[in-house]
Design a protein around this motif. Sequence first.
Motif, PDB file in Angstrom:
ATOM      1  N   HIS A  95     -44.368 -31.521  29.112  1.00 24.96           N
ATOM      2  CA  HIS A  95     -44.784 -32.215  30.350  1.00 24.96           C
ATOM      3  C   HIS A  95     -43.563 -32.898  30.949  1.00 24.96           C
ATOM      4  CE1 HIS A  95     -48.051 -34.151  32.831  1.00 24.96           C
ATOM      5  NE2 HIS A  95     -46.969 -34.802  33.216  1.00 24.96           N
ATOM      6  N   HIS A  97     -41.092 -33.448  34.797  1.00 20.88           N
ATOM      7  CA  HIS A  97     -40.906 -33.272  36.245  1.00 20.88           C
ATOM      8  C   HIS A  97     -39.411 -33.046  36.407  1.00 20.88           C
ATOM      9  CE1 HIS A  97     -45.046 -34.503  36.769  1.00 20.88           C
ATOM     10  NE2 HIS A  97     -44.791 -35.369  35.813  1.00 20.88           N
ATOM     11  N   LYS A 288     -51.426 -27.295  38.031  1.00 25.90           N
ATOM     12  CA  LYS A 288     -51.619 -28.694  37.607  1.00 25.90           C
ATOM     13  C   LYS A 288     -52.502 -29.412  38.615  1.00 25.90           C
ATOM     14  CE  LYS A 288     -50.193 -33.072  36.322  1.00 25.90           C
ATOM     15  NZ  LYS A 288     -48.964 -33.718  36.691  1.00 25.90           N
ATOM     16  N   HIS A 372     -51.929 -35.992  28.981  1.00 23.46           N
ATOM     17  CA  HIS A 372     -51.888 -37.455  28.740  1.00 23.46           C
ATOM     18  C   HIS A 372     -52.972 -37.965  27.786  1.00 23.46           C
ATOM     19  CE1 HIS A 372     -48.855 -37.305  31.763  1.00 23.46           C
ATOM     20  NE2 HIS A 372     -49.690 -37.108  32.764  1.00 23.46           N
ATOM     21  N   ASP A 438     -42.867 -36.433  29.913  1.00 31.20           N
ATOM     22  CA  ASP A 438     -43.138 -36.894  31.277  1.00 31.20           C
ATOM     23  C   ASP A 438     -41.861 -37.413  31.944  1.00 31.20           C
ATOM     24  OD1 ASP A 438     -44.761 -37.089  33.494  1.00 31.20           O
ATOM     25  OD2 ASP A 438     -45.913 -38.797  32.796  1.00 31.20           O
TER      26      ASP A 438
HETATM   27 ZN   LIG Z   1     -46.333 -36.243  34.696  1.00 34.77          ZN
END
Ligand SMILES: [Zn+2]
Length: 543
Positions: A95, A97, A288, A372, A438
């Motif tokens: 996960h 970005h 997503k 999450h 994340d």
């Molecule tokens: Zn995220």
Amino acid sequence: MKRIRRYQALFAGSILFAAAVLAFAQPAHVADAIITNAKVYTLDVQHPWAQAVAIADSKIASVGEDAQIEKLRGPGTKVIDAAGHLVLPGFVDCHIHFLDGSLSLGRVNLEGAKDAADIQQRLREYAARHPGKDWVLGRGWNYAMFGLEALPHKKLALAGITNETPDPANGAIVRDPKTHEATGALKESAQELVARVVPRPSRNEKLAALRAGIKWANEHGLTRVHSAGGDFEQLDLYDQLRREGQQTLRFYIAYFLNPPNLRPQDLDTIESARKKYRDDWIDTNAVKMMVDGVVESHTAAMLEPYSDDPSTKGKLFWDPAKYTAAVAELDKRGLQLFTHAIGDYGVRTALDAYQRAEEVNQTRDRRPRIEHIETITAADIPRFGQLGVIASMQPLHSYPDADTLDVWARNAGPDRASRAWAWKSISNDGGHLAFGSDWPVVTLNPWEGVQTAVTRQTAEGKPDAGFAPEQRLTVEETVRGYTLGAAYAGRREKTEGSIEPGKLADLIIVSQNIFAIEPHRLAETKVLTTIVGGRVVYQAPAK
Ligand SMILES: [Zn+2]
């Protein structure tokens, strides 16, 4: 194949002849590279430990004892002496970005700042070092840095935010309770109000950032990432890096689907991308969605009111019926679903939609994911195993510092906090775990995540008993979440995730035997060598 190509250069014009000579001149399986003198943890249940690995044609050719692998050594074979160090499959961040993270490498690092004064000091120093910059952008702050009730405060005239600006959908402009003045803090979608006036990076700036990001990921032992938003729009940048031979990290990139609906143009974009990008280096077969927000700002959707603010349960970002319909349609097309769900109601909504998709589509091996899962009701824990839903979790988010214990746990309350980041319970009930960071929310360094999953404590060993300590994992279980479990979560466990013949040669050599050390030292692990597709892409400087 590399060997044959070398022959072609020598015998230009007589390729068949060269290939025939090669077949006689070399033993059948000469390796391109061998790693010897290692402790290899394979994740192959039949043969969990080995000493050496042979690599040929970017894949693992053989795994075994030193003497056995030595036999595959030819005159051109690269020999990597691991000097007794631990070898693991390359780590996957499930996960991330990636472009955001890569751009953040050039921003003020606020990770670990103690308070607002510390943040101001770092901002001043950064501004002094970068005199030409009109904007100073920070990263890595958390709620606890500003005290329990507070958030950062500043003027927002440039973004056009005034006391009258309405809150956007799924976001909030934080205001002074007395004067109603906008304070400068923006939650979720309200961040767009500032993002749109920050100068956009140019194509070349983005490419430079991505090169730095890829290098940064390789240095920490990552060989693949699963992008959970923000990268799909940049696929041509990733493609350019690949064409230029600079892509040393594998990418699984999800399309970000915004509420309120799945629209025909979304499907067109997804379908054309997945025709073009669906191989070992760039794969786009995923979508997503976000059904809720986060616990800290009361935007995660809960079944019961927040403990510190009984007036709210948070709310779903999607109308459940529209979300369920979108899930069923995407699932029918064979796309993998990633749903961001943090509150227990968000998690239940995602599980319900996945169950419905299975009923209407009768599909098998769908492997939908929930991202999450910071809270969950006891009744929903076994549904991950029952429905084949993957729990994609970020161990470092549970790091029990002031941000987690004073803000997160206060908001969630003791009952929900007793099932915080409940990976062990989900796994015990048959659910598959997949781990990530994340990034840039927290560092992409997976070793800090490994330590947190194993200890459920801070680096200083707090709290003494651990935070929901029954959720602690073993080192083996944690490594699996970053390797074979992660490969499974990306539908690539047949070709990645363990050290077995035939799989892609994505491997790391690390500084310490993580299975034999004190758990509070796990985060000190350094990557010595990262190999992707049989090629050394990172080598730690010799000491
Ligand atoms: Zn995220």
